[in-house]
Design a protein around this motif. Structure first.
Motif, short mmCIF file in Angstrom:
data_model
loop_
_atom_site.label_atom_id
_atom_site.label_comp_id
_atom_site.label_asym_id
_atom_site.label_seq_id
_atom_site.Cartn_x
_atom_site.Cartn_y
_atom_site.Cartn_z
N TYR A 1 0.84 -1.20 0.00
CA TYR A 1 0.00 0.00 0.00
C TYR A 1 0.88 1.25 0.00
CZ TYR A 1 -3.19 3.63 1.63
OH TYR A 1 -3.90 4.80 1.75
N HIS A 2 1.85 1.27 0.90
CA HIS A 2 2.72 2.46 0.99
C HIS A 2 3.57 2.62 -0.26
CE1 HIS A 2 1.94 3.82 5.11
NE2 HIS A 2 1.87 2.54 5.46
N GLU A 3 4.06 1.53 -0.81
CA GLU A 3 4.87 1.60 -2.03
C GLU A 3 4.04 2.17 -3.18
OE1 GLU A 3 8.04 0.97 -2.25
OE2 GLU A 3 8.64 -0.70 -0.94
N ARG A 4 2.83 1.66 -3.35
CA ARG A 4 1.98 2.10 -4.45
C ARG A 4 1.53 3.54 -4.27
NH1 ARG A 4 0.88 -1.45 -8.97
NH2 ARG A 4 1.84 -3.42 -8.37
N LYS A 5 1.35 3.94 -3.04
CA LYS A 5 0.88 5.30 -2.76
C LYS A 5 1.86 6.36 -3.27
CE LYS A 5 -1.11 8.11 0.93
NZ LYS A 5 -1.42 8.21 2.38
N VAL A 6 3.15 6.03 -3.24
CA VAL A 6 4.16 6.98 -3.74
C VAL A 6 4.63 6.62 -5.15
CG1 VAL A 6 4.95 7.59 -1.44
CG2 VAL A 6 6.03 5.67 -2.61
N GLY A 7 3.88 5.69 -5.79
CA GLY A 7 4.15 5.41 -7.20
C GLY A 7 5.23 4.39 -7.47
N ARG A 8 5.65 3.64 -6.45
CA ARG A 8 6.68 2.62 -6.68
C ARG A 8 6.04 1.27 -6.95
NH1 ARG A 8 9.64 5.30 -2.24
NH2 ARG A 8 8.65 3.83 -0.80
N MET A 9 6.58 0.56 -7.93
CA MET A 9 6.10 -0.78 -8.25
C MET A 9 6.68 -1.78 -7.24
SD MET A 9 4.10 -0.79 -10.87
CE MET A 9 4.16 -2.50 -11.37
N ALA A 10 5.85 -2.69 -6.81
CA ALA A 10 6.29 -3.76 -5.91
C ALA A 10 5.29 -4.89 -6.01
CB ALA A 10 6.39 -3.27 -4.46
N GLY A 11 5.77 -6.11 -5.73
CA GLY A 11 4.91 -7.28 -5.82
C GLY A 11 4.96 -8.12 -4.56
N TYR A 12 4.09 -9.12 -4.57
CA TYR A 12 3.98 -10.02 -3.42
C TYR A 12 4.01 -11.46 -3.91
CZ TYR A 12 1.51 -12.95 0.00
OH TYR A 12 1.16 -13.97 0.84
N ALA A 13 4.68 -12.32 -3.16
CA ALA A 13 4.65 -13.76 -3.42
C ALA A 13 4.76 -14.48 -2.09
CB ALA A 13 5.79 -14.18 -4.34
N LYS A 14 4.42 -15.77 -2.12
CA LYS A 14 4.41 -16.55 -0.88
C LYS A 14 5.30 -17.77 -1.03
CE LYS A 14 1.33 -18.46 2.62
NZ LYS A 14 -0.04 -18.51 3.15
N PHE A 15 6.12 -17.98 -0.02
CA PHE A 15 6.98 -19.17 0.03
C PHE A 15 6.47 -20.02 1.20
CE2 PHE A 15 10.49 -21.54 1.76
CZ PHE A 15 11.19 -22.01 0.66
N GLU A 16 5.85 -21.14 0.88
CA GLU A 16 5.28 -22.02 1.90
C GLU A 16 5.65 -23.44 1.53
OE1 GLU A 16 3.74 -22.18 5.31
OE2 GLU A 16 2.35 -20.76 4.41
N THR A 17 6.38 -24.14 2.40
CA THR A 17 6.86 -25.47 2.06
C THR A 17 5.73 -26.47 1.92
OG1 THR A 17 8.84 -24.96 3.36
CG2 THR A 17 8.53 -27.25 2.71
#
Length: 506
Positions: free
Chosen positions: A193-209
């Motif tokens: 949310y904070h990254e997007r609010k200032v216009g920075r691209m960012a992503g999310y992924a999950k590492f679960e064994t």
């Protein structure tokens, strides 16, 4: 334990590293990677995947250390109530500090600690102050307003925006914690949310064994995960979103599947873009199946883990730690794999040792306990309780005698040493139980090395008991549990108390 290997760490590391780097590149060079499960000492994975290095995730991060930094999350409520990590017998608070120490030894960058769902807990404030005195950056994140139904509030300055932004410098931010419910997902989404609010691209992924998405639903590895989380009411399932999008079966678990529509709605609100993931499985970067090199070995090990968990849940229920529903779930999982408690090789010998103790009147205060351990070469050694030793202490001493080729009648701990300890426990410490538990017996063995050459020879074989299987006919006492944990023995027990008293500190 035949020593047969079912998992190749190097093959796994190569594929897993490439998958994470690829995912970071796909997300504009900034990826928040939620790390589920245990970051270090993943003993469950080591048990179900023979050959798996319990610290392979640390090796993975070390290979990414120029690109990654780590953010640790801990729930303020867990700090307040001193929640314990059962496998190590330490609190989540202590586990977080231990993680920091280990990460520093591995030369990994620690970005910060986030205390999640903070509501003014005094213990959490003390914990923050303690970490900050050691130079660790600490942030508070509060309960997310509107969660989980009001997306407009969640994705606003009153929701995720109310949280402090955690400053990070590396392209990959690994978000992990000491256990489930630490607030990892909320921290990742708050950062996005904070990254997007200032216009920075960012992503999310999950590492679960676990569960392993590309193994069958009924595969023993996935069933063993359900057994491990029976108290959490987790259940594996075919990912319906993945099946619909790709006409491909993938395995996930109920909580991720149930949360996916909300996550997708949050993503759309946050970015004004359609969520790039078609399913909860899409979010994952798990390559654990690539390391499995012998499915038969892994399947057999996983069945044994199901039985271990079955005994653990029975004992926890008897001790009042879990509800009866957990036992019913454990029973159902055993039936699903057509397993019986006696399929664990050390169960019958332990019970026979207890019966022998009863026949010969060798118990302590009318209590007759037995124990059995399977050595690495397949031999099974038994022990029973007596006026001098707990059954756990007896079987460990018998095991190292066997390994060293020492006759059973030879004393490893001098009788006078045992006598002094017993008298101290009885006359000075005013203890109700004077026989030596395993932890005390190990100290007595070390003391005996000064005057007993046989003790010196046998004590070296304690290391050979690591990862050996043991069963006891009674719920282990704290002193036995501490010794078993230090030796790294995989112990189970029947759900019976060794004494009638409610409080036992022996």
């Amino acid at each position: 334990m035949s020593g047969t290997i079912g998992f190749d760490n190097e093959k796994y590391l190569a594929e897993q590293t490439a998958a994470i780097l690829r995912r970071a590149k796909e997300n504009g060079g900034k990826l928040y990677l939620e790390f589920g499960g245990k970051l270090m000492q993943d003993l469950h994975a080591a048990r179900v995947l023979p050959g798996y290095d319990p610290n392979v995730k640390l090796r993975l991060l070390q290979g990414l250390k120029d690109s990654a930094e780590i953010v640790l999350c801990i729930y303020a409520g867990d700090i307040e109530r001193k929640k314990m990590r059962a496998d190590f017998g330490i609190s989540y608070e202590s586990e977080t500090m231990k993680l920091i120490d280990v990460l520093r030894k591995w030369q990994l960058e620690i970005g910060a600690v986030v205390i999640t769902r903070f509501a003014g807990q005094y213990a959490a404030k003390l914990f923050r102050a303690r970490l900050e005195r050691h130079g660790i950056k600490v942030y508070y994140h509060c309960v997310t307003q509107g969660y989980p139904t009001n997306v407009d509030t969640i994705v606003s300055d009153e929701g995720y925006g109310a949280n402090e932004f955690v400053e990070t410098n590396r392209p990959i931010v690994v978000v992990t914690g000491p256990g489930p419910g630490s607030g990892k997902l909320a921290t990742c989404l708050s950062q996005l949310y904070h990254e997007r609010k200032v216009g920075r691209m960012a992503g999310y992924a999950k590492f679960e064994t676990f569960p392993v998405w590309n193994l069958p639903l009924s595969h023993p590895v996935n069933v063993a995960y359900e057994a491990a989380t029976a108290d959490l009411k987790d259940s594996n399932m075919v990912d319906p979103y993945h099946l619909q999008a790709y006409d491909e079966i993938a395995i996930n678990y109920n909580r991720d599947v149930e949360a996916f529509p909300l996550l997708r709605a949050i993503w759309k609100k946050m970015t004004d873009e359609v969520c790039p993931y078609q399913s909860p499985t899409d979010m994952g970067v798990n390559c654990i199946a690539s390391g499995i090199v012998d499915d038969a070995v892994v399947s057999a090990a996983s069945r044994q883990e199901v039985i271990r968990r079955y005994f653990r849940h029975l004992s926890e229920h008897r001790s009042g730690q879990v509800e009866h529903g957990t036992v019913e779930r454990a029973d159902e999982i055993m039936l699903r794999l057509s397993l019986a408690p006696e399929d664990r090789e050390v169960v019958r010998p332990a019970r026979e040792a207890a019966h022998e103790a009863m026949l010969h009147g060798k118990g302590h205060s009318g209590i007759f306990c037995g124990a059995a351990i399977k050595l690495r070469d397949g031999r099974i050694v038994t022990g029973k309780n007596s006026e001098q030793l707990h059954a756990a202490a007896s079987v460990v001493l018998n095991a190292i005698k066997t390994l060293a080729g020492i006759p059973e009648q030879i004393h490893l701990i001098a009788p006078e040493v045992v006598g002094h300890i017993v008298r101290m426990k009885q006359n000075i410490l005013k203890g109700d139980y004077t026989s030596l538990n395993l932890d005390e017996a190990l100290i007595g063995l070390a003391v005996s090395c000064a005057t007993n050459p046989t003790a010196q020879v046998t004590i070296e074989h304690l290391i050979d008991l690591r990862d050996c299987e043991m069963h006891l006919t009674h719920i282990v006492t704290p002193g036995d549990e501490a010794g078993l944990r230090r030796l790294g023995i995989r112990a189970t027990s029947d759900p019976f108390f060794a004494a009638a008293e409610l409080f036992i500190d022996a």
